[in-house]
Design a protein around this motif. Structure first.
Motif, short mmCIF file in Angstrom:
data_model
loop_
_atom_site.label_atom_id
_atom_site.label_comp_id
_atom_site.label_asym_id
_atom_site.label_seq_id
_atom_site.Cartn_x
_atom_site.Cartn_y
_atom_site.Cartn_z
N GLY A 1 0.58 -1.14 -0.04
CA GLY A 1 0.06 0.08 -0.06
C GLY A 1 0.98 1.27 -0.17
N ALA A 2 0.15 2.23 -0.29
CA ALA A 2 0.69 3.93 -0.22
C ALA A 2 1.48 3.88 -1.48
CB ALA A 2 1.68 4.03 0.89
N GLY B 1 0.39 0.76 -3.28
CA GLY B 1 -1.12 0.40 -3.46
C GLY B 1 -1.58 0.93 -4.54
N TYR B 2 -0.96 1.32 -5.84
CA TYR B 2 -1.50 1.96 -6.70
C TYR B 2 -1.69 1.15 -7.95
CZ TYR B 2 -2.30 5.97 -3.83
OH TYR B 2 -2.67 6.66 -2.83
N ALA C 1 -2.35 -1.40 3.51
CA ALA C 1 -2.55 0.11 3.61
C ALA C 1 -3.08 0.73 2.39
CB ALA C 1 -1.56 0.75 4.00
N ALA D 1 -9.28 3.04 3.82
CA ALA D 1 -10.77 2.25 3.79
C ALA D 1 -11.73 2.69 3.07
CB ALA D 1 -10.88 2.33 5.50
N GLN E 1 -8.93 -1.26 1.35
CA GLN E 1 -8.08 -2.52 1.83
C GLN E 1 -9.08 -3.76 2.44
OE1 GLN E 1 -6.29 0.16 4.31
NE2 GLN E 1 -7.82 -0.17 5.93
N GLY F 1 -4.80 1.24 6.99
CA GLY F 1 -5.15 2.72 6.45
C GLY F 1 -3.83 3.58 6.14
N GLY F 2 -3.71 4.89 6.67
CA GLY F 2 -2.24 5.45 6.28
C GLY F 2 -1.13 5.41 7.17
N ASP G 1 2.29 5.93 5.55
CA ASP G 1 2.59 7.45 5.47
C ASP G 1 3.08 7.90 6.55
OD1 ASP G 1 1.83 7.39 2.58
OD2 ASP G 1 -0.26 7.74 3.50
N ARG H 1 -5.41 16.06 11.84
CA ARG H 1 -5.26 15.37 10.48
C ARG H 1 -5.82 16.21 9.39
NH1 ARG H 1 -5.83 8.94 11.06
NH2 ARG H 1 -5.00 9.13 9.01
N ARG I 1 -14.75 13.43 4.42
CA ARG I 1 -14.79 12.21 5.43
C ARG I 1 -15.28 13.06 6.83
NH1 ARG I 1 -9.83 8.71 5.01
NH2 ARG I 1 -10.38 8.55 7.16
N1 UDP Z 1 -4.01 4.17 -0.96
C1 UDP Z 1 -3.44 3.24 -1.86
N2 UDP Z 1 -3.95 3.00 -2.84
C2 UDP Z 1 -5.16 3.60 -3.23
C3 UDP Z 1 -5.64 4.57 -2.47
C4 UDP Z 1 -5.07 5.00 -1.32
O1 UDP Z 1 -2.30 2.67 -1.44
O2 UDP Z 1 -5.66 3.14 -4.24
C5 UDP Z 1 -3.21 4.59 0.18
C6 UDP Z 1 -2.70 6.17 0.35
O3 UDP Z 1 -1.49 6.33 -0.39
C7 UDP Z 1 -2.64 6.05 1.77
C8 UDP Z 1 -3.58 5.11 2.45
O4 UDP Z 1 -3.95 4.49 1.27
O5 UDP Z 1 -1.30 5.69 2.21
C9 UDP Z 1 -4.84 5.82 2.68
O6 UDP Z 1 -4.86 6.32 3.91
P1 UDP Z 1 -5.80 7.29 4.74
O7 UDP Z 1 -5.23 7.84 5.93
O8 UDP Z 1 -6.71 7.87 3.68
O9 UDP Z 1 -6.41 5.74 5.36
P2 UDP Z 1 -8.05 5.56 5.97
O10 UDP Z 1 -8.04 6.57 6.87
O11 UDP Z 1 -9.05 5.77 4.92
O12 UDP Z 1 -7.93 4.31 6.52
#
Ligand code: UDP
Length: 241
Positions: free
Chosen positions: A107-108, A135-136, A160, A163, A166, A186-187, A190, A213, A223
């Motif tokens: 991810g990320a 994650g792209y 990661a 949500a 994942q 999640g993030g 990062d 944040r 969100r």
């Molecule tokens: N991300 C990813 N692929 C995607 C969309 C997002 O890897 O197609 C990664 C993004 O780079 C970040 C994480 O997912 O590192 C999402 O972080 P966020 O803080 O938004 O997570 P959440 O709070 O939604 O769980």
């Protein structure tokens, strides 16, 4: 023990209990899914039955965020602790280093998963990294990514992708991935890689981490706007009914 929050089952345990459960999953060597549930996800699960089903089929659901603890209190079934994705990442990395468990980081943005893994290894030099990938990837690349993870044979997959992407990804491919513990974090990468700063402990303590944040990443506004709707839904369900 599980509690029911707006139709979603949440495990009632603290971090020690969560780590014990994870250890059990690894000992059993069967694919298992862990969800760190935040208020946004619980709110969206009300509108999306498929998401609700994914969460209810998960083998461990932890309370990620004070909003979930508050809702549990309103429902008359208080939970013992908040267990966030990032806290789980740190605690599991430490335990994995001791137990010899291997972790795959998915991810990320490109490079961030490797960086997060390296940071964790700085703290826990014995930590074994099974692999890392960004994650792209495109839908056409998905099966290649799954094969990569499966062949790396990790004990734990940190996913990661944000949500609920994942959760959908790990639920859909749980068997194919064949990893004993798949966790949506999640993030977290990062933050661990230093791309996004976590708020200082005093801000966390007064429960304003979400506001910090939001100021760092204004695109989170849409969100954050879910939160008052979540509060209203909880009050309507448990206090005004
Ligand atoms: N991300 C990813 N692929 C995607 C969309 C997002 O890897 O197609 C990664 C993004 O780079 C970040 C994480 O997912 O590192 C999402 O972080 P966020 O803080 O938004 O997570 P959440 O709070 O939604 O769980």
């Amino acid at each position: 023990m599980k509690i029911n929050l707006l139709g979603v089952q949440v495990d009632s345990l603290d971090m020690a209990g969560a780590l014990e459960k994870v250890a059990g999953f690894i000992a059993a060597q069967k694919p298992r899914q862990v969800v760190t549930l935040n208020p946004e996800m619980l709110f969206y699960a009300q509108q999306k039955p498929a998401l609700k089903e994914i969460i209810n089929q998960a083998h461990l659901v932890t309370a990620d965020g004070v909003g979930i603890l508050w809702a549990a209190k309103m429902a008359g079934t208080p939970l013992p602790a908040r267990i966030t994705g990032i806290d789980l990442v740190w605690c599991l990395a430490q335990k994995a280093a001791g137990e010899g468990w291997r972790i795959f980081f998915l991810g990320a943005l490109p490079g961030v998963a490797e960086e997060a893994a390296a940071q964790l290894q700085k703290h826990y030099p014995n930590l074994k990294v099974a692999g890392a990938f960004h994650g792209y990837f495109q839908p056409t690349e998905e099966s290649g990514v799954i094969t990569k993870i499966r062949q790396a044979q990790p004990d734990i997959l940190f996913a990661a992708l944000g949500a609920p992407k994942q959760e959908v990804f790990t639920a859909r491919h749980l068997r194919a991935l064949n990893v004993p513990v798949c966790i949506g974090v999640g993030g977290s990468f990062d933050v661990i890689a230093g791309r996004v700063k976590r708020m200082p402990p005093w801000v966390q303590k007064i429960h304003l981490e979400w506001l910090g944040r939001l100021l760092q990443e204004p695109k989170r506004l849409s969100r954050a706007l879910v939160l008052p709707r979540f509060v209203w839904l909880v009050l309507k369900t448990y206090r005004l009914a």
